[in-house]
Design a protein around this motif. Structure first.
Motif, short mmCIF file in Angstrom:
data_model
loop_
_atom_site.label_atom_id
_atom_site.label_comp_id
_atom_site.label_asym_id
_atom_site.label_seq_id
_atom_site.Cartn_x
_atom_site.Cartn_y
_atom_site.Cartn_z
N SER A 128 6.08 -4.98 10.92
CA SER A 128 7.18 -4.15 11.39
C SER A 128 8.22 -3.99 10.29
O SER A 128 8.34 -4.85 9.42
N VAL A 129 8.92 -2.86 10.36
CA VAL A 129 10.02 -2.57 9.43
C VAL A 129 11.19 -2.08 10.26
O VAL A 129 11.04 -1.15 11.06
N THR A 130 12.32 -2.72 10.10
CA THR A 130 13.54 -2.34 10.81
C THR A 130 14.64 -2.13 9.77
O THR A 130 14.73 -2.90 8.81
N GLY A 146 11.23 -11.00 5.83
CA GLY A 146 12.07 -10.76 4.67
C GLY A 146 13.24 -9.89 5.05
O GLY A 146 13.06 -8.82 5.64
N VAL A 147 14.44 -10.35 4.72
CA VAL A 147 15.66 -9.57 4.96
C VAL A 147 16.14 -9.10 3.59
O VAL A 147 16.65 -9.90 2.80
N PHE A 148 15.91 -7.83 3.32
CA PHE A 148 16.21 -7.23 2.02
C PHE A 148 17.55 -6.50 2.10
O PHE A 148 17.73 -5.64 2.98
N THR A 149 18.47 -6.80 1.22
CA THR A 149 19.68 -5.99 1.07
C THR A 149 19.45 -5.12 -0.15
O THR A 149 19.12 -5.62 -1.23
N ILE A 150 19.60 -3.82 0.05
CA ILE A 150 19.29 -2.85 -1.00
C ILE A 150 20.58 -2.15 -1.41
O ILE A 150 21.26 -1.54 -0.58
N ASP A 151 20.93 -2.25 -2.67
CA ASP A 151 22.06 -1.51 -3.22
C ASP A 151 21.50 -0.41 -4.10
O ASP A 151 20.90 -0.69 -5.14
N GLY A 152 21.67 0.83 -3.66
CA GLY A 152 21.06 1.95 -4.36
C GLY A 152 19.56 1.90 -4.12
O GLY A 152 19.09 2.07 -3.01
N THR A 153 18.82 1.60 -5.17
CA THR A 153 17.36 1.48 -5.05
C THR A 153 16.88 0.10 -5.50
O THR A 153 15.69 -0.10 -5.71
N ALA A 192 12.09 -2.12 -0.57
CA ALA A 192 11.58 -3.35 0.03
C ALA A 192 10.06 -3.44 -0.08
O ALA A 192 9.51 -4.49 -0.42
N LEU A 193 9.38 -2.33 0.17
CA LEU A 193 7.91 -2.34 0.07
C LEU A 193 7.44 -2.48 -1.37
O LEU A 193 6.31 -2.93 -1.61
N GLY A 194 8.28 -2.13 -2.32
CA GLY A 194 7.95 -2.34 -3.73
C GLY A 194 7.69 -3.81 -4.02
O GLY A 194 6.87 -4.15 -4.87
N PHE A 195 8.38 -4.68 -3.32
CA PHE A 195 8.16 -6.13 -3.43
C PHE A 195 6.69 -6.44 -3.24
O PHE A 195 6.06 -7.14 -4.03
N MET A 231 -3.59 -2.47 -1.92
CA MET A 231 -2.85 -1.56 -1.08
C MET A 231 -2.26 -2.32 0.10
O MET A 231 -2.95 -3.05 0.79
N VAL A 232 -0.98 -2.19 0.30
CA VAL A 232 -0.29 -2.88 1.37
C VAL A 232 -0.72 -2.27 2.71
O VAL A 232 -0.51 -1.09 2.95
N ILE A 233 -1.32 -3.08 3.55
CA ILE A 233 -1.80 -2.63 4.85
C ILE A 233 -0.60 -2.46 5.79
O ILE A 233 0.29 -3.31 5.83
N GLY A 234 -0.58 -1.37 6.54
CA GLY A 234 0.44 -1.17 7.54
C GLY A 234 1.76 -0.63 7.03
O GLY A 234 2.70 -0.49 7.80
N ALA A 235 1.85 -0.32 5.74
CA ALA A 235 3.10 0.23 5.20
C ALA A 235 3.32 1.61 5.79
O ALA A 235 2.39 2.40 5.91
N PRO A 236 4.56 1.92 6.19
CA PRO A 236 4.82 3.23 6.77
C PRO A 236 4.53 4.35 5.77
O PRO A 236 4.83 4.24 4.59
N ALA A 237 3.94 5.43 6.27
CA ALA A 237 3.61 6.57 5.40
C ALA A 237 4.86 7.30 4.96
O ALA A 237 4.96 7.75 3.82
N GLN A 238 5.83 7.43 5.84
CA GLN A 238 7.09 8.10 5.53
C GLN A 238 8.19 7.05 5.51
O GLN A 238 8.48 6.44 6.53
N ALA A 239 8.78 6.84 4.34
CA ALA A 239 9.82 5.83 4.22
C ALA A 239 10.91 6.31 3.28
O ALA A 239 10.62 6.96 2.28
N GLY A 240 12.14 5.98 3.61
CA GLY A 240 13.26 6.33 2.75
C GLY A 240 13.35 5.41 1.56
O GLY A 240 12.55 4.47 1.41
N GLU A 241 14.34 5.65 0.72
CA GLU A 241 14.50 4.88 -0.52
C GLU A 241 14.65 3.39 -0.28
O GLU A 241 14.09 2.59 -1.02
#
Length: 142
Positions: free
Chosen positions: A80-82, A113-120, A16-19, A1-11
């Motif tokens: 952190s997640v921005t 990590g700088v993730f560029t997300i196209d769609g999902t 990114a957290l799927g990584f 389980m990823v520690i510190g992952a936000p409970a509410q997150a958009g797609e």
């Protein structure tokens, strides 16, 4: 389980957290599916034991299969997640730790990590880490 992952997150954040989640689970098929087929994975501060980039989801997943298949106790902590929705970008500051199966050594690393997300799907990932620490830990398995 990823520690510190936000409970509410958009797609985009979930992509990114799927990584982290798929690597912790050792599910390399799901890991590969996170990336667009033509994704680019860049290591601006790469170690001598790694190329500076990988092109394509299959190549990215193949490198991770080789690098962490024998890891034990892999754990990521999100600090952190921005997001920048205009650029489809998610920036994640995180740390990771695991036992390298081939050597029994503890590997700990801090990342941005700088993730560029196209769609999902991840279309580009720039991963910043300490190359000296990576080279020392990973040289025996590369």
């Amino acid at each position: 389980m990823v520690i510190g992952a936000p409970a509410q997150a958009g797609e985009q954040i979930e992509a990114a957290l799927g990584f982290h989640r798929t690597l912790e689970a050792g599910d390399f098929d799901a890991f590969e599916a996170l990336f667009a087929p033509d994704a680019l994975y860049e290591l601006p501060y790469h170690s001598p034991v790694s190329p500076a980039e990988f092109a394509g989801a299959a190549a990215i997943a193949a490198d991770y299969r080789k690098m962490i298949s024998n890891r034990r106790d892999l754990q990521f902590t999100i600090h952190s997640v921005t997001t920048d929705p205009r650029e489809n970008r998610v920036v994640v500051e995180f740390s990771g730790r695991s036992i390298i199966g081939e050597t029994g050594a503890l590997y700990e690393q801090d990342y941005v990590g700088v993730f560029t997300i196209d769609g999902t799907r991840i279309s580009r990932l720039r991963l910043y880490a300490d190359p000296q620490r990576a080279a020392k830990a990973l040289a025996p398995i590369r």
